[in-house]
Scaffold this motif. Structure first.
Motif, mmCIF file in Angstrom:
data_model
loop_
_atom_site.group_PDB
_atom_site.id
_atom_site.type_symbol
_atom_site.label_atom_id
_atom_site.label_comp_id
_atom_site.label_asym_id
_atom_site.label_seq_id
_atom_site.Cartn_x
_atom_site.Cartn_y
_atom_site.Cartn_z
ATOM 1 N N TRP A 4 0.918 -1.323 -0.041
ATOM 2 C CA TRP A 4 0.048 -0.044 0.099
ATOM 3 C C TRP A 4 0.959 1.264 0.052
ATOM 4 C CZ3 TRP A 4 -4.635 1.676 -0.712
ATOM 5 C CH2 TRP A 4 -4.993 2.983 -0.043
ATOM 6 N N GLU A 56 2.979 1.073 -3.521
ATOM 7 C CA GLU A 56 2.049 0.862 -4.820
ATOM 8 C C GLU A 56 0.857 1.596 -4.943
ATOM 9 O OE1 GLU A 56 3.552 -0.641 -7.403
ATOM 10 O OE2 GLU A 56 5.402 -1.207 -6.599
ATOM 11 N N LYS A 82 -1.869 0.158 -3.634
ATOM 12 C CA LYS A 82 -2.832 -0.745 -3.802
ATOM 13 C C LYS A 82 -3.186 -1.545 -2.512
ATOM 14 C CE LYS A 82 -1.515 -1.276 -8.653
ATOM 15 N NZ LYS A 82 -0.768 -2.192 -9.726
#
Length: 234
Positions: A194, A197, A199
């Motif tokens: 996280w 990226e 994500k």
């Protein structure tokens, strides 16, 4: 002569600042105390005093050493348990990457934002997933994402700190301990994913990846053990 409560160490030193005033010291302190004071070496060159923190090698104060000192005085048994747990981590029968991650967390060098701030790095103090301060325990256990992973796993962790939690896990089934260590490592991995990226991995994915890896490691261990037993019979 000044009042006793107003005396300072400098008042017990002769004007040349290189020798103790033995007469004054023996007139104030008992023989044992006076002998101990007179055995303390004084610098041969007159220099300014400076404050040193004796709990660090460089003499500078640190919150980490102050916390450990406070724990030793307030809860000496807990300090001993934490020290023993840090040593025991390297003897645990878990993958090396789990051991290293746990050791870093128990020694306060896991790269949470709170730890980075204490080392002088310029970072935001809040967790990337919520608005709370990101300590080590927060990152691995109490963050919204981390807590959802533990809820998905379904095992309640007992203890106030990481060493206490690991101790309680060690008293339970070996499989639960190995799975919990794996989940902590995968929570850390998802946190890094996280951070770098942007994500987010769902808690079910984090726990499934952890269980899959734990099963794979256990299977490889049994296969290697089976091969060793087979060779022993041959």
């Amino acid at each position: 002569m000044e009042r006793m409560e107003d005396l300072q160490v400098k008042d017990l030193i002769n004007k040349d600042a290189t020798t103790w005033d033995a007469t004054m010291i023996r007139g104030i302190f008992c023989d044992i105390g006076a002998d101990r004071i007179l055995r303390i070496p004084l610098p041969r060159v007159n220099c300014h005093d400076r404050l040193l923190w004796t709990e660090t090698m460089n003499g500078y104060y640190s919150v980490k050493t102050r916390y450990r000192l406070a724990v030793q005085h307030i809860r000496p048994s807990l300090a001993m348990e934490e020290s023993m747990m840090r040593r025991q981590i390297w003897r645990m029968h878990i993958p090396p990457k789990y051991r290293e991650s746990l050791w870093r967390a128990c020694n306060g060098i896991f790269p949470s934002r709170d730890s980075l701030l204490q080392r002088g790095m310029v970072v935001l103090e809040n967790c990337v997933s919520c608005t709370e301060r990101e300590t080590i325990l927060h990152a691995l256990l109490f963050c919204r994402n981390a807590s959802q992973c533990w809820e998905t796993y379904g095992h309640v962790l007992e203890g106030d700190g990481l060493p206490e939690i690991l101790k309680s896990l060690l008293h339970g089934p070996q499989s639960i301990f190995e799975e919990a260590c794996s989940i902590m490592w995968h929570i850390s991995k998802a946190r890094n994913f996280w951070n770098w990226e942007q994500k987010r991995l769902p808690p079910t994915v984090v726990v499934n990846n952890s269980m899959r890896e734990t099963y794979k490691i256990g299977r490889e261990l049994w296969l290697n053990l089976d091969k060793m037993i087979g060779k022993a019979y041959w």
